[in-house]
Design a protein around this motif. Sequence first.
Motif, PDB file in Angstrom:
ATOM      1  N   ALA A   9      54.622  42.257  50.229  1.00 24.56           N
ATOM      2  CA  ALA A   9      54.119  41.310  51.228  1.00 24.56           C
ATOM      3  C   ALA A   9      53.693  40.015  50.542  1.00 24.56           C
ATOM      4  N   GLY A  10      54.682  39.288  50.011  1.00 24.50           N
ATOM      5  CA  GLY A  10      54.424  38.000  49.369  1.00 24.50           C
ATOM      6  C   GLY A  10      55.248  36.922  50.047  1.00 24.50           C
ATOM      7  N   GLN A  11      55.591  35.907  49.264  1.00 24.23           N
ATOM      8  CA  GLN A  11      56.298  34.746  49.811  1.00 24.23           C
ATOM      9  C   GLN A  11      57.667  35.123  50.393  1.00 24.23           C
ATOM     10  N   ILE A  32      55.245  45.946  53.955  1.00 25.02           N
ATOM     11  CA  ILE A  32      54.291  46.747  53.176  1.00 25.02           C
ATOM     12  C   ILE A  32      53.933  46.036  51.873  1.00 25.02           C
ATOM     13  N   GLY A  33      52.644  45.887  51.609  1.00 23.90           N
ATOM     14  CA  GLY A  33      52.218  45.234  50.369  1.00 23.90           C
ATOM     15  C   GLY A  33      51.083  45.996  49.706  1.00 23.90           C
ATOM     16  N   ASP A  34      51.062  45.988  48.376  1.00 25.84           N
ATOM     17  CA  ASP A  34      50.019  46.762  47.687  1.00 25.84           C
ATOM     18  C   ASP A  34      48.754  45.953  47.418  1.00 25.84           C
ATOM     19  N   ARG A  42      50.839  31.653  46.061  1.00 20.35           N
ATOM     20  CA  ARG A  42      50.259  31.765  44.715  1.00 20.35           C
ATOM     21  C   ARG A  42      50.033  30.418  44.019  1.00 20.35           C
ATOM     22  N   PRO A  43      50.868  29.390  44.263  1.00 13.84           N
ATOM     23  CA  PRO A  43      50.712  28.161  43.455  1.00 13.84           C
ATOM     24  C   PRO A  43      49.288  27.621  43.378  1.00 13.84           C
ATOM     25  N   PRO A  44      48.495  27.599  44.448  1.00 14.21           N
ATOM     26  CA  PRO A  44      47.146  27.028  44.304  1.00 14.21           C
ATOM     27  C   PRO A  44      46.232  27.848  43.397  1.00 14.21           C
ATOM     28  N   THR A  78      48.857  49.080  50.292  1.00 16.48           N
ATOM     29  CA  THR A  78      49.735  50.249  50.422  1.00 16.48           C
ATOM     30  C   THR A  78      50.887  50.116  49.429  1.00 16.48           C
ATOM     31  N   LYS A  79      50.952  51.046  48.494  1.00 16.16           N
ATOM     32  CA  LYS A  79      52.001  50.962  47.478  1.00 16.16           C
ATOM     33  C   LYS A  79      53.153  51.901  47.826  1.00 16.16           C
ATOM     34  N   VAL A  80      54.346  51.362  47.898  1.00 14.51           N
ATOM     35  CA  VAL A  80      55.523  52.208  48.106  1.00 14.51           C
ATOM     36  C   VAL A  80      55.827  52.899  46.782  1.00 14.51           C
ATOM     37  N   THR A  81      55.997  54.209  46.841  1.00 14.77           N
ATOM     38  CA  THR A  81      56.151  54.957  45.585  1.00 14.77           C
ATOM     39  C   THR A  81      57.583  55.407  45.322  1.00 14.77           C
ATOM     40  N   THR A 126      45.113  37.660  33.048  1.00 12.16           N
ATOM     41  CA  THR A 126      46.396  37.079  33.424  1.00 12.16           C
ATOM     42  C   THR A 126      46.181  36.399  34.769  1.00 12.16           C
ATOM     43  N   MET A 127      47.173  35.644  35.215  1.00 11.92           N
ATOM     44  CA  MET A 127      46.989  34.850  36.425  1.00 11.92           C
ATOM     45  C   MET A 127      48.184  35.075  37.351  1.00 11.92           C
ATOM     46  N   ARG A 128      48.051  36.064  38.220  1.00  7.37           N
ATOM     47  CA  ARG A 128      49.145  36.320  39.150  1.00  7.37           C
ATOM     48  C   ARG A 128      48.649  36.449  40.591  1.00  7.37           C
ATOM     49  N   THR A 129      47.518  37.147  40.730  1.00  4.34           N
ATOM     50  CA  THR A 129      47.074  37.483  42.082  1.00  4.34           C
ATOM     51  C   THR A 129      45.779  36.746  42.438  1.00  4.34           C
ATOM     52  N   ASN A 293      62.776  29.235  46.205  1.00  8.27           N
ATOM     53  CA  ASN A 293      63.765  30.302  46.149  1.00  8.27           C
ATOM     54  C   ASN A 293      63.352  31.494  46.998  1.00  8.27           C
ATOM     55  N   ALA A 294      62.067  31.862  46.923  1.00  8.93           N
ATOM     56  CA  ALA A 294      61.592  33.027  47.691  1.00  8.93           C
ATOM     57  C   ALA A 294      61.795  32.786  49.190  1.00  8.93           C
ATOM     58  N   ILE A 295      61.503  31.575  49.640  1.00  9.30           N
ATOM     59  CA  ILE A 295      61.632  31.267  51.072  1.00  9.30           C
ATOM     60  C   ILE A 295      63.114  31.261  51.480  1.00  9.30           C
TER      61      ILE A 295
HETATM   62  C1  LIG Z   1      49.491  31.081  39.374  1.00  8.18           C
HETATM   63  C2  LIG Z   1      50.884  30.801  39.889  1.00  8.18           C
HETATM   64  C3  LIG Z   1      51.275  29.498  40.133  1.00  8.18           C
HETATM   65  C4  LIG Z   1      52.552  29.226  40.644  1.00  8.18           C
HETATM   66  N1  LIG Z   1      52.918  27.910  40.893  1.00  8.18           N
HETATM   67  C5  LIG Z   1      54.101  27.644  41.461  1.00  8.18           C
HETATM   68  C6  LIG Z   1      54.468  26.313  41.833  1.00  8.18           C
HETATM   69  O1  LIG Z   1      53.716  25.378  41.619  1.00  8.18           O
HETATM   70  N2  LIG Z   1      55.662  26.115  42.457  1.00  8.18           N
HETATM   71  C7  LIG Z   1      56.529  27.150  42.714  1.00  8.18           C
HETATM   72  O2  LIG Z   1      57.610  26.925  43.281  1.00  8.18           O
HETATM   73  N3  LIG Z   1      56.223  28.429  42.335  1.00  8.18           N
HETATM   74  C8  LIG Z   1      55.046  28.692  41.727  1.00  8.18           C
HETATM   75  N4  LIG Z   1      54.716  29.984  41.378  1.00  8.18           N
HETATM   76  C9  LIG Z   1      55.733  31.042  41.556  1.00  8.18           C
HETATM   77  C10 LIG Z   1      55.753  31.561  42.976  1.00  8.18           C
HETATM   78  O3  LIG Z   1      54.437  31.809  43.442  1.00  8.18           O
HETATM   79  C11 LIG Z   1      56.590  32.850  43.015  1.00  8.18           C
HETATM   80  O4  LIG Z   1      57.899  32.509  42.584  1.00  8.18           O
HETATM   81  C12 LIG Z   1      56.629  33.440  44.415  1.00  8.18           C
HETATM   82  O5  LIG Z   1      55.353  33.891  44.809  1.00  8.18           O
HETATM   83  C13 LIG Z   1      57.618  34.607  44.464  1.00  8.18           C
HETATM   84  O6  LIG Z   1      57.532  35.227  45.706  1.00  8.18           O
HETATM   85  P1  LIG Z   1      57.918  36.782  45.850  1.00  8.18           P
HETATM   86  O7  LIG Z   1      57.765  37.109  47.297  1.00  8.18           O
HETATM   87  O8  LIG Z   1      59.188  37.046  45.172  1.00  8.18           O
HETATM   88  O9  LIG Z   1      56.801  37.540  45.014  1.00  8.18           O
HETATM   89  P2  LIG Z   1      55.257  37.672  45.285  1.00  8.18           P
HETATM   90  O10 LIG Z   1      54.730  36.490  46.041  1.00  8.18           O
HETATM   91  O11 LIG Z   1      54.648  37.977  43.967  1.00  8.18           O
HETATM   92  O12 LIG Z   1      55.114  38.956  46.234  1.00  8.18           O
HETATM   93  C14 LIG Z   1      55.470  40.247  45.818  1.00  8.18           C
HETATM   94  C15 LIG Z   1      54.464  41.223  46.371  1.00  8.18           C
HETATM   95  O13 LIG Z   1      55.010  42.542  46.310  1.00  8.18           O
HETATM   96  C16 LIG Z   1      53.969  43.421  45.973  1.00  8.18           C
HETATM   97  N5  LIG Z   1      54.547  44.701  45.496  1.00  8.18           N
HETATM   98  C17 LIG Z   1      55.214  44.938  44.336  1.00  8.18           C
HETATM   99  N6  LIG Z   1      55.577  46.237  44.253  1.00  8.18           N
HETATM  100  C18 LIG Z   1      55.142  46.848  45.388  1.00  8.18           C
HETATM  101  C19 LIG Z   1      55.207  48.182  45.868  1.00  8.18           C
HETATM  102  N7  LIG Z   1      55.799  49.168  45.191  1.00  8.18           N
HETATM  103  N8  LIG Z   1      54.649  48.463  47.083  1.00  8.18           N
HETATM  104  C20 LIG Z   1      54.041  47.483  47.795  1.00  8.18           C
HETATM  105  N9  LIG Z   1      53.953  46.206  47.380  1.00  8.18           N
HETATM  106  C21 LIG Z   1      54.495  45.886  46.190  1.00  8.18           C
HETATM  107  C22 LIG Z   1      53.204  42.626  44.928  1.00  8.18           C
HETATM  108  O14 LIG Z   1      51.926  43.149  44.686  1.00  8.18           O
HETATM  109  C23 LIG Z   1      53.166  41.271  45.590  1.00  8.18           C
HETATM  110  O15 LIG Z   1      52.073  41.159  46.458  1.00  8.18           O
HETATM  111  C24 LIG Z   1      53.455  30.288  40.864  1.00  8.18           C
HETATM  112  C25 LIG Z   1      53.071  31.607  40.586  1.00  8.18           C
HETATM  113  C26 LIG Z   1      51.807  31.872  40.113  1.00  8.18           C
HETATM  114  C27 LIG Z   1      51.391  33.293  39.826  1.00  8.18           C
END
Ligand SMILES: Cc1cc2nc3c(=O)[nH]c(=O)nc-3n(C[C@H](O)[C@H](O)[C@H](O)COP(=O)(O)OP(=O)(O)OC[C@H]3O[C@@H](n4cnc5c(N)ncnc54)[C@H](O)[C@@H]3O)c2cc1C
Length: 401
Positions: A9-11, A32-34, A42-44, A78-81, A126-129, A293-295
């Motif tokens: 449940a991300g971008q 479903i997101g964990d 995430r960028p901000p 909720t983590k998919v296993t 680390t800086m992800r979440t 790219n994600a969008i």
């Molecule tokens: C600090 C930071 C700054 C950034 N700045 C920029 C920027 O300025 N410009 C830009 O374009 N991009 C930026 N990015 C990158 C951008 O945020 C990512 O490329 C984007 O979020 C990717 O989206 P996604 O949906 O692929 O992954 P995510 O947004 O990471 O979402 C994936 C989700 O899936 C969940 N997940 C994983 N496995 C499971 C499972 N088994 N069950 C349930 N859930 C699960 C994860 O916990 C996560 O919540 C930045 C990233 C970070 C961390």
Amino acid sequence: MSHFIVIGAGQAGQSIVTTLRGQGFDGAITLIGDEPVPPYQRPPLSKAYLLGEMELDRLFLRPESYYADENITLRTDTKVTGIDPVAKTVSIGDEILSYDKLALTTGSAPRLLPSAIGGDLGGVYTMRTLADADAIGPEFREGASVLIVGGGYIGLEAAAVAAKKGLKVTLVEMADRILQRVASVETSDYFRALHKEHGVDLREGVGLVRLTGEGRVQAAELTDGTMLDVDFVIVGVGITPGTELAERAGLMLENGIKTDLHGATSNPDIFAAGDCASFPHEGAQIRLESVGNAIDQGAVVAKNMLEQGVTYVPKPWFWSDQYDVKLQIAGLSTGHDRILIREDEGTRSHWYYKDGQLIAIDAMNDPRGYMVAKRLIEGGKTADPAKVADPATDLKELMRG
Ligand SMILES: Cc1cc2nc3c(=O)[nH]c(=O)nc-3n(C[C@H](O)[C@H](O)[C@H](O)COP(=O)(O)OP(=O)(O)OC[C@H]3O[C@@H](n4cnc5c(N)ncnc54)[C@H](O)[C@@H]3O)c2cc1C
């Protein structure tokens, strides 16, 4: 009624569910997101939110009411296993859910420092979440000493926030230069100078030997022999794509979860998008770690889950905020054979060419240059290098060719 499941449940996951409903899909959708919160940007986290200039509410991609209003079942925390691609089910511990079509948007995970060199000491982040950003925030106290390991965008953005807040900042980059993997020498030079101007002790070609401390980090030994006293450490040394579920389900991997230009994995009922997914581009399987790219890939995947046969044509764009500089990037500069620098009244842009074709731009505080170049690149057009380099050229003229 058919049931589409989106794992992550991300971008990208948000883009898929929004597009599915936008395209008129009226079947069941489960996202479903964990993480314990709804999808957010995430960028901000390494920019305005870390600086304390952005409220939590503004991070969320949709208001909480959106999911119920659109009849989307959002399951957070909720983590998919597991995935069984033959039975077409996903498991969440003992719970089994059936799907008709499945999308993997599992994102990526930050690389960690090994515990043998102190990676598991307290005060090492680390800086992800959102949880990471909330944990780091209180460490940003004026006068504190922070070591940032890694000179990629996240490390540099964290350094800018720290310097702005009056911390003593040391940043080490093991490679010869910051941003080596993602930017040109000219762009690295620009950002190095910017950070030095703001008092960051930036050391390239220098790595970390180990972190030491009792329970919590207190000192760092660097490969140039320096011993530093540190209050906390931020590790920004890249990410690994979230491929674990896909791998266990027997899906093909290649630089992430391997997809075709329709976002389909090696199983035709399972798709992937975002940081976790690679796709064919100029003879390679590439991944783009960006919001754009994600969008866009998410939207293509949603349409192909609905069997519309849409092809993904990436239009890469990215941005970074450091101090009062907004960097905007369009295109991919990889393989460029010429760079032109355009400077005009506090703006600066780097225009990248390959075989005479404009392929990318890095624009620093130059939104007009960025917009013009982006349109040219996406339209497969180019711009006369002599005109680009001349600050007297009206950018609109470049659009006319
Ligand atoms: C600090 C930071 C700054 C950034 N700045 C920029 C920027 O300025 N410009 C830009 O374009 N991009 C930026 N990015 C990158 C951008 O945020 C990512 O490329 C984007 O979020 C990717 O989206 P996604 O949906 O692929 O992954 P995510 O947004 O990471 O979402 C994936 C989700 O899936 C969940 N997940 C994983 N496995 C499971 C499972 N088994 N069950 C349930 N859930 C699960 C994860 O916990 C996560 O919540 C930045 C990233 C970070 C961390």
